[in-house]
Scaffold this active site. Sequence first.
Site, PDB file in Angstrom:
ATOM      1  N   TRP A 140       9.848  -3.527  13.581  1.00  0.00           N
ATOM      2  CA  TRP A 140      10.736  -5.287  12.125  1.00  0.00           C
ATOM      3  C   TRP A 140      12.207  -4.639  13.215  1.00  0.00           C
ATOM      4  O   TRP A 140      12.646  -5.768  13.055  1.00  0.00           O
ATOM      5  CB  TRP A 140      10.384  -5.025  11.524  1.00  0.00           C
TER       6      TRP A 140
ATOM      7  N   ASP B  58      14.151   7.659  -0.870  1.00  0.00           N
ATOM      8  CA  ASP B  58      12.791   6.375  -1.585  1.00  0.00           C
ATOM      9  C   ASP B  58      13.657   5.895  -1.717  1.00  0.00           C
ATOM     10  O   ASP B  58      14.624   5.627  -2.948  1.00  0.00           O
ATOM     11  CB  ASP B  58      12.408   7.653  -2.418  1.00  0.00           C
TER      12      ASP B  58
ATOM     13  N   ASP C 173       7.294  -4.607   5.502  1.00  0.00           N
ATOM     14  CA  ASP C 173       6.317  -4.651   6.362  1.00  0.00           C
ATOM     15  C   ASP C 173       5.446  -3.078   5.026  1.00  0.00           C
ATOM     16  O   ASP C 173       4.898  -2.798   6.243  1.00  0.00           O
ATOM     17  CB  ASP C 173       6.370  -4.686   7.701  1.00  0.00           C
TER      18      ASP C 173
ATOM     19  N   LYS D 254       5.131  -8.233   2.828  1.00  0.00           N
ATOM     20  CA  LYS D 254       3.714  -7.921   3.142  1.00  0.00           C
ATOM     21  C   LYS D 254       3.378  -7.426   1.509  1.00  0.00           C
ATOM     22  O   LYS D 254       3.650  -6.472   0.909  1.00  0.00           O
ATOM     23  CB  LYS D 254       3.670  -6.169   3.742  1.00  0.00           C
TER      24      LYS D 254
END
Length: 218
Positions: free
Chosen positions: A62, A96, A133, A173
């Site tokens: 991506w 993270d 994604d 997503k």
Amino acid sequence: MFGSKTLFSWAAKRSKDFYRKKSKIDNFRSRAAYKLIELNSKYRFINKEDVVIDVGFAPGSWSQVAKKLVGNKGKVIGIDIQHIAPPEGVLPIYGDIRDPNTLTKLFEALRLLHEPNTNDSIDCRVVDAVISDMLHKATGIRIRDHALSMELCASALHVALTFLKSNGSFICKFYMGDEDADLQNLLKSHFRFVQVMKPKASLKESREAYFVCLERKP
């Protein structure tokens, strides 16, 4: 003769093989590249000279597509917990996204992109598109997989709401399930246009889809 299930399985496998082979020919890191290409072809949320954040950018397809779309004057920042080599021209941030320290790194990267020769603070809402994604590795338990995807969407949305400029876009997503409507209503409170789309490059039997959120409200 082939049964309907056999034909369905054969067609799905053929589709998967087509995009996997095409990704190698086109030098993309994965077949997921064609999902973003299709999404952007329809909705035009990434354009030349844009600033884009790719949340969970590994393996990098991506980010590859995004960098091609924004061109040399545009910027793509990829965030991931995995320390993988970024695609050419993509700035990586490792950490993270739920960790405030990772967001601090992201803010600093955006500051340096816009004001590299000053220590002055800037408005952090300078990003044109936040794309994600991300999806947890499937457990095979639909309820669990759906819940995990909702958590990832919430984390990506937090990044979007922190850094997206007015009228910016958010693409995420998710794994379809019972909480879709709740998340969609939340997204509608922040964006003028929200739609669900499943690209052709997604496997037909997959429960994945994408929220396309355009025109962030001020």
